[in-house]
Design an enzyme around this catalytic site. Structure first.
Site, PDB file in Angstrom:
ATOM      1  N   PHE A   1       0.850  -1.189   0.000  1.00 17.47           N
ATOM      2  CA  PHE A   1       0.000   0.000   0.000  1.00 17.47           C
ATOM      3  C   PHE A   1       0.887   1.240   0.000  1.00 17.47           C
ATOM      4  O   PHE A   1       1.862   1.318   0.760  1.00 17.47           O
ATOM      5  CB  PHE A   1      -0.932   0.007   1.214  1.00 17.47           C
ATOM      6  CG  PHE A   1      -1.970   1.093   1.115  1.00 17.47           C
ATOM      7  CD1 PHE A   1      -3.040   0.962   0.260  1.00 17.47           C
ATOM      8  CD2 PHE A   1      -1.847   2.254   1.852  1.00 17.47           C
ATOM      9  CE1 PHE A   1      -3.992   1.964   0.136  1.00 17.47           C
ATOM     10  CE2 PHE A   1      -2.790   3.269   1.734  1.00 17.47           C
ATOM     11  CZ  PHE A   1      -3.862   3.120   0.872  1.00 17.47           C
TER      12      PHE A   1
ATOM     13  N   ASP B   1       1.072  -4.271   8.830  1.00 13.32           N
ATOM     14  CA  ASP B   1      -0.061  -3.388   8.580  1.00 13.32           C
ATOM     15  C   ASP B   1      -1.311  -4.271   8.486  1.00 13.32           C
ATOM     16  O   ASP B   1      -1.432  -5.095   7.578  1.00 13.32           O
ATOM     17  CB  ASP B   1       0.158  -2.611   7.281  1.00 13.32           C
ATOM     18  CG  ASP B   1      -0.932  -1.577   7.010  1.00 13.32           C
ATOM     19  OD1 ASP B   1      -2.040  -1.712   7.558  1.00 13.32           O
ATOM     20  OD2 ASP B   1      -0.677  -0.645   6.228  1.00 13.32           O
TER      21      ASP B   1
ATOM     22  N   TYR C   1     -11.521   2.485   9.957  1.00 12.30           N
ATOM     23  CA  TYR C   1     -12.722   2.834   9.184  1.00 12.30           C
ATOM     24  C   TYR C   1     -13.121   1.794   8.150  1.00 12.30           C
ATOM     25  O   TYR C   1     -14.079   1.995   7.402  1.00 12.30           O
ATOM     26  CB  TYR C   1     -12.577   4.207   8.510  1.00 12.30           C
ATOM     27  CG  TYR C   1     -11.356   4.415   7.662  1.00 12.30           C
ATOM     28  CD1 TYR C   1     -11.278   3.920   6.368  1.00 12.30           C
ATOM     29  CD2 TYR C   1     -10.275   5.144   8.147  1.00 12.30           C
ATOM     30  CE1 TYR C   1     -10.165   4.125   5.585  1.00 12.30           C
ATOM     31  CE2 TYR C   1      -9.150   5.367   7.371  1.00 12.30           C
ATOM     32  CZ  TYR C   1      -9.100   4.866   6.091  1.00 12.30           C
ATOM     33  OH  TYR C   1      -7.990   5.069   5.317  1.00 12.30           O
ATOM     34  N   LYS C   2     -12.418   0.671   8.096  1.00 11.46           N
ATOM     35  CA  LYS C   2     -12.801  -0.378   7.159  1.00 11.46           C
ATOM     36  C   LYS C   2     -13.706  -1.379   7.881  1.00 11.46           C
ATOM     37  O   LYS C   2     -14.877  -1.119   8.114  1.00 11.46           O
ATOM     38  CB  LYS C   2     -11.550  -1.036   6.576  1.00 11.46           C
ATOM     39  CG  LYS C   2     -10.622  -0.071   5.840  1.00 11.46           C
ATOM     40  CD  LYS C   2      -9.484  -0.800   5.188  1.00 11.46           C
ATOM     41  CE  LYS C   2      -8.372   0.105   4.693  1.00 11.46           C
ATOM     42  NZ  LYS C   2      -8.761   1.269   3.934  1.00 11.46           N
TER      43      LYS C   2
ATOM     44  N   ARG D   1     -12.378  -4.401  -7.478  1.00 13.81           N
ATOM     45  CA  ARG D   1     -12.237  -4.997  -6.153  1.00 13.81           C
ATOM     46  C   ARG D   1     -13.588  -5.039  -5.450  1.00 13.81           C
ATOM     47  O   ARG D   1     -14.280  -4.026  -5.360  1.00 13.81           O
ATOM     48  CB  ARG D   1     -11.237  -4.174  -5.331  1.00 13.81           C
ATOM     49  CG  ARG D   1     -10.795  -4.807  -4.048  1.00 13.81           C
ATOM     50  CD  ARG D   1      -9.750  -3.955  -3.350  1.00 13.81           C
ATOM     51  NE  ARG D   1     -10.332  -2.727  -2.825  1.00 13.81           N
ATOM     52  CZ  ARG D   1      -9.760  -1.962  -1.900  1.00 13.81           C
ATOM     53  NH1 ARG D   1      -8.579  -2.289  -1.425  1.00 13.81           N
ATOM     54  NH2 ARG D   1     -10.342  -0.861  -1.473  1.00 13.81           N
TER      55      ARG D   1
END
Length: 418
Positions: free
Chosen positions: A123, A192, A217-218, A377
Site C-alpha cells: 500500500f 499493517d 474505518y474499514k 475490487r
C-alpha cells in the site's frame, strides 16, 4: 442461484446483524473493505457525546466521561481481536502516522542497520513513510517480490514492513513464517493490519510480532477518517522511542514541564489531543465486531466470496483459461488467490475496462471499487452482507459485461477520485 441464496440466508446465524447497520435501500455494498457501513448505534452515541458530555459537562468530561483514557480503553478492546494483550494496543492518530512512529522506533532499536524491507506494490502510504525517513538519511528502502522476501533478509535489514492482506489482490502473507524469518536475521517486523483487523483472525502474540498498525474505518466501521490503532509487543515497551514527542505521550502531560519524558508502555505513542468524537464512533464499531466474533465473520466471509465465485462461474463471467489465451472481453481474470484460506475478505478481478465496469455497477446500485490500473475490487463485510446480495451482484456484473454497459462515455471518463 437466487433461490439457493435465500436458503443460505435463512440458515445464516449472522443474518440478524444486518439490522444493526443503516444501509440504503437498493444498494449492495461491496466496499466495506474501503469504508465500513454505518452502525445504527453510532449516531445515538455521537449525540450522547455531543449533547451530553460536551454540551452539558463541557471540559469536565475529560474526567467524568473518561475522555482522557479513551485511546487506552479502546485499544484494550481492539487487542483481543488482533491477538494482543490490552496494554499492548492503543487507538490513536492515522495508520500513516503510526507507521512513521513505529518505523522510526524500529530503526532506533537496531543501530547500525538502516534497511527497511518491503514488497513492490505494497500500500502506497507504507512505502511513502519509508521514503520520508530515507530522505532524511535515516533509512534505506529495499523491495523484494513476496516469494523472495526471506532471501532478501540480511544483516543490514532493521525492519520488515508488510501488509498482512494485500489491499489490491487480497493475497494473505504467512505472518508466522515471515516474522520468524525476519527475527532470525536480527530484524524487527511491522505488520499493517488495515485489511485484516476485524475481518479475519490475527494472532500477533502467537506469531511473535514486534509491531503492528491498523485502520479503524474499514472492517471496524468507525466512519470516514476514523482513528487507527498501534500495537507494540510488551517486550519492546521499555526500549520504544517514537519521534513525535507530543504532550499527550508525556509521562505527566499536565505537569507542563519544558522537557519531554515518555509515558510508560504504548501510551508513549500518543502525540496530540485525542479526537474524542471519532474515537467514540470507532468504539461502537469495535464493540459490534467483538460481539459478533472475528472467527464467525471470517467463516461467513469465506462462504460469501465462495458463493459469489460460484455465481460468476455459472454466468460464464470468470475466464477459466489463462488470460493470454482468451480475450479480455470474454470475462474477468481472478487476481485474488483461488484458495479462500490464502486471501482476505475480498475478491479482485482484472479487466482493461475495470474502472468503467465499476462505475456501471455503481450506477446499478452495486458498489465496489477500482484500483489502478485495471482491478475491480469487491469486499465482503459479513456483518451486513447476504448471500442474496452475492447472487444479485453476480447477475448485474454478468449483464454489464454481456451488454457492454460499461462502454458508454459516462463510465469511460475517469474522475479525480476513484
Amino acid at each position: 442461484m437466487l433461490e439457493r441464496a435465500r436458503e443460505l440466508d435463512a440458515a445464516d446465524p449472522l443474518a440478524r446483524y444486518r439490522e444493526r447497520f443503516d444501509l440504503p435501500d437498493g444498494v449492495i455494498y461491496l466496499d466495506g473493505n474501503s469504508l465500513g457501513a454505518l452502525p445504527k448505534a453510532t449516531p445515538e452515541r455521537l449525540e450522547q457525546v455531543v449533547r451530553g458530555e460536551w454540551g452539558t459537562d463541557l471540559i469536565r468530561s475529560w474526567n467524568s466521561a473518561g475522555w482522557i483514557d479513551l485511546p487506552q480503553r479502546l485499544g484494550a478492546k481492539i487487542a483481543p481481536l488482533v491477538g494482543a494483550e490490552g496494554h499492548e494496543v492503543i487507538a490513536c492518530d492515522s495508520t500513516s502516522v503510526n507507521l512513521f512512529k513505529l518505523i522510526a522506533a524500529a530503526l532506533a532499536m537496531r543501530p547500525g542497520r538502516k534497511v527497511i524491507l518491503s514488497e513492490p506494490g505494497n500500500f502506497p502510504t507504507d512505502l511513502y513513510m519509508i521514503a520520508g525517513l530515507e530522505a532524511q538519511g535515516l533509512a534505506t528502502r529495499r523491495l523484494a517480490e513476496r516469494e523472495r522476501l526471506i532471501e532478501a533478509l540480511d544483516d543490514d535489514v532493521a525492519l520488515l514492513l508488510l501488509t498482512h492482506v494485500h489491499y489490491k489482490t487480497g493475497a494473505l502473507h504467512d505472518m508466522t513464517a515471515l516474522t520468524e524469518a525476519a527475527q532470525r536475521a536480527g530484524a524487527l517486523v511491522l505488520w499493517d493490519l488495515s485489511h485484516s483487523g476485524g475481518a479475519l483472525p490475527v494472532d500477533l502474540n502467537g506469531c511473535g510480532a514486534d509491531f503492528a498498525v491498523g485502520c479503524g474505518y474499514k472492517y471496524f466501521n468507525g466512519g470516514p477518517g476514523a482513528p487507527a490503532y498501534a500495537f507494540v509487543a510488551e517486550r519492546h515497551h521499555a526500549a520504544l522511542e517514537q519521534p513525535l514527542t507530543g504532550w499527550m505521550g508525556h509521562a505527566a502531560p499536565f505537569a507542563f514541564t519544558d522537557d519531554y519524558a515518555p509515558a510508560s508502555g504504548v501510551a508513549r505513542l500518543l502525540c496530540g489531543t485525542p479526537p474524542i468524537l471519532s474515537l467514540a464512533a470507532l468504539e461502537v464499531g469495535v464493540d459490534l465486531v467483538a460481539e459478533i466474533g472475528v472467527g464467525r465473520l471470517y467463516a461467513k466471509s469465506q462462504a460469501l466470496s465462495g458463493y459469489l465465485l460460484e455465481c460468476l462461474a455459472e454466468a460464464g463471467v470468470i475466464t477459466p483459461l489463462p488470460l493470454r489465451e482468451r480475450g479480455w472481453e470474454e470475462g474477468l481474470g481472478l487476481v485474488s488467490p483461488a484458495d479462500p484460506t490464502h486471501r482476505g475478505s475480498q475478491l479482485s478481478f482484472r479487466h482493461p475496462e475495470a474502472y468503467a465496469i465499476c462505475q456501471a455497477l455503481i450506477a446499478r446500485g452495486v458498489i465496489g471499487d477500482f484500483r489502478a490500473p485495471d482491478v475491480l475490487r469487491l469486499g465482503f463485510a459479513p456483518a451486513y452482507l447476504r448471500f442474496e446480495d452475492m447472487a444479485l451482484a453476480a447477475h448485474q456484473l454478468a449483464d454489464v459485461l454481456a451488454t457492454r454497459a460499461w462502454a458508454c462515455e459516462e463510465f469511460s471518463i475517469r474522475s479525480a477520485v476513484t
